[in-house]
Design a protein around this motif. Structure first.
Motif, PDB file in Angstrom:
ATOM      1  N   ASP A  11    -104.513  -4.354  42.835  1.00  0.00           N
ATOM      2  CA  ASP A  11    -104.493  -3.149  43.667  1.00  0.00           C
ATOM      3  C   ASP A  11    -103.214  -2.347  43.437  1.00  0.00           C
ATOM      4  N   LEU A  12    -102.076  -3.041  43.407  1.00  0.00           N
ATOM      5  CA  LEU A  12    -100.814  -2.340  43.158  1.00  0.00           C
ATOM      6  C   LEU A  12    -100.796  -1.736  41.766  1.00  0.00           C
ATOM      7  N   ALA A  13    -101.275  -2.489  40.788  1.00  0.00           N
ATOM      8  CA  ALA A  13    -101.317  -1.972  39.426  1.00  0.00           C
ATOM      9  C   ALA A  13    -102.167  -0.710  39.344  1.00  0.00           C
ATOM     10  N   ALA A  14    -103.310  -0.717  40.019  1.00  0.00           N
ATOM     11  CA  ALA A  14    -104.188   0.458  40.002  1.00  0.00           C
ATOM     12  C   ALA A  14    -103.514   1.649  40.662  1.00  0.00           C
ATOM     13  N   ASN A  15    -102.822   1.416  41.779  1.00  0.00           N
ATOM     14  CA  ASN A  15    -102.158   2.513  42.482  1.00  0.00           C
ATOM     15  C   ASN A  15    -101.034   3.119  41.647  1.00  0.00           C
ATOM     16  N   VAL A  16    -100.231   2.253  41.031  1.00  0.00           N
ATOM     17  CA  VAL A  16     -99.151   2.743  40.178  1.00  0.00           C
ATOM     18  C   VAL A  16     -99.717   3.486  38.972  1.00  0.00           C
ATOM     19  N   GLY A  17    -100.745   2.903  38.355  1.00  0.00           N
ATOM     20  CA  GLY A  17    -101.355   3.550  37.201  1.00  0.00           C
ATOM     21  C   GLY A  17    -101.929   4.912  37.542  1.00  0.00           C
ATOM     22  N   ASP A  18    -102.630   5.017  38.672  1.00  0.00           N
ATOM     23  CA  ASP A  18    -103.209   6.300  39.082  1.00  0.00           C
ATOM     24  C   ASP A  18    -102.119   7.344  39.305  1.00  0.00           C
ATOM     25  N   TYR A  19    -101.032   6.939  39.948  1.00  0.00           N
ATOM     26  CA  TYR A  19     -99.952   7.888  40.241  1.00  0.00           C
ATOM     27  C   TYR A  19     -99.306   8.382  38.949  1.00  0.00           C
ATOM     28  N   LEU A  20     -98.954   7.461  38.066  1.00  0.00           N
ATOM     29  CA  LEU A  20     -98.274   7.862  36.836  1.00  0.00           C
ATOM     30  C   LEU A  20     -99.175   8.691  35.932  1.00  0.00           C
TER      31      LEU A  20
END
Length: 232
Positions: A11-20
């Protein structure tokens, strides 16, 4: 920037990836130590985001192997859930360039990644570290300034490498004490003696000061244009 994110929390990886990616960066993913090491060693990334705790082997081990075994100098930002001196120093001593404590703001994460990418221009292609005319090669343990070889003992060498990896950041006394002695700090101000010895080698013979003391706080290795002085 092309970013490698090594994070086992999906979940954290997806959130960071989406933001960047929404801010025009390209993000590749790995979810454990072995796959993260393989990706970081073989890929052409501008920065690596590395979780401190990972399956397989942890982020500090990954970073150390990336530096020592593969000679990769790509900037590494380490994510940590514990904001303790020991936790931070272990990651930074393993070769990380910066750290960010969870939970964090995405805007701060991106700002730190951009700063790391800018600072990477101060590294030599050979994998050595450089601040102004001061160079240190972790692979050979050789230090030079203005072309002159600098004599360092094991303690001053460890301090120098640590400070050079943290160029421009204020490094606290507690971080340096933990780097040298862990939880068993000797009596007396032994750190001050080591810093005095390091300054004698890297600054005193040269006109410009690079090692700066912040009284009561710590030390900073940076090119601020100051002339050399006798401060410890």
């Amino acid at each position: 920037m092309r970013v490698l994110l090594v994070e086992d929390n999906a979940d954290l990886a997806a959130n960071v990836g989406d933001y960047l990616e929404a801010h025009q960066h390209t993000v590749d993913f790995a979810y454990d130590g072995p796959s993260g090491l393989a990706a970081a060693a073989n890929g052409a990334f501008d920065v690596v985001i590395l979780d401190r705790l990972l399956p397989g082997f942890d982020g500090a081990t990954l970073c150390r192997r990336l530096r020592d075994e593969h000679g990769v100098t790509t900037p590494v930002l380490m994510l940590t859930a514990l904001d303790t001196v020991a936790n931070r120093v272990d990651g930074l001593a393993a070769g990380a360039d910066d750290y960010l404590v969870k939970p964090f703001a995405m805007a701060e994460l991106e700002a730190r990644l951009k700063a790391l990418n800018r600072r990477a221009s101060g590294r030599i292609a050979s994998g050595a570290l450089r601040v102004a005319d001061l160079e240190y090669d972790p692979r050979t343990c050789e230090a030079r300034r203005a072309g002159q070889t600098l004599p360092l003992n094991p303690s001053t060498r460890r301090i120098l490498e640590f400070l050079m990896r943290q160029t421009d950041r204020i490094v606290t006394r507690k971080e340096l004490e933990y780097l040298l002695w862990g939880d068993e700090v000797p009596d007396g101000d032994v750190l001050r003696a080591h810093m005095h010895a390091l300054r004698n080698v890297i600054d005193r013979p040269f006109p410009r000061k690079l090692l700066h003391t912040l009284r009561g706080t710590g030390y900073r290795l940076a090119d601020l244009g100051d002339t050399a002085d006798d401060g410890d």
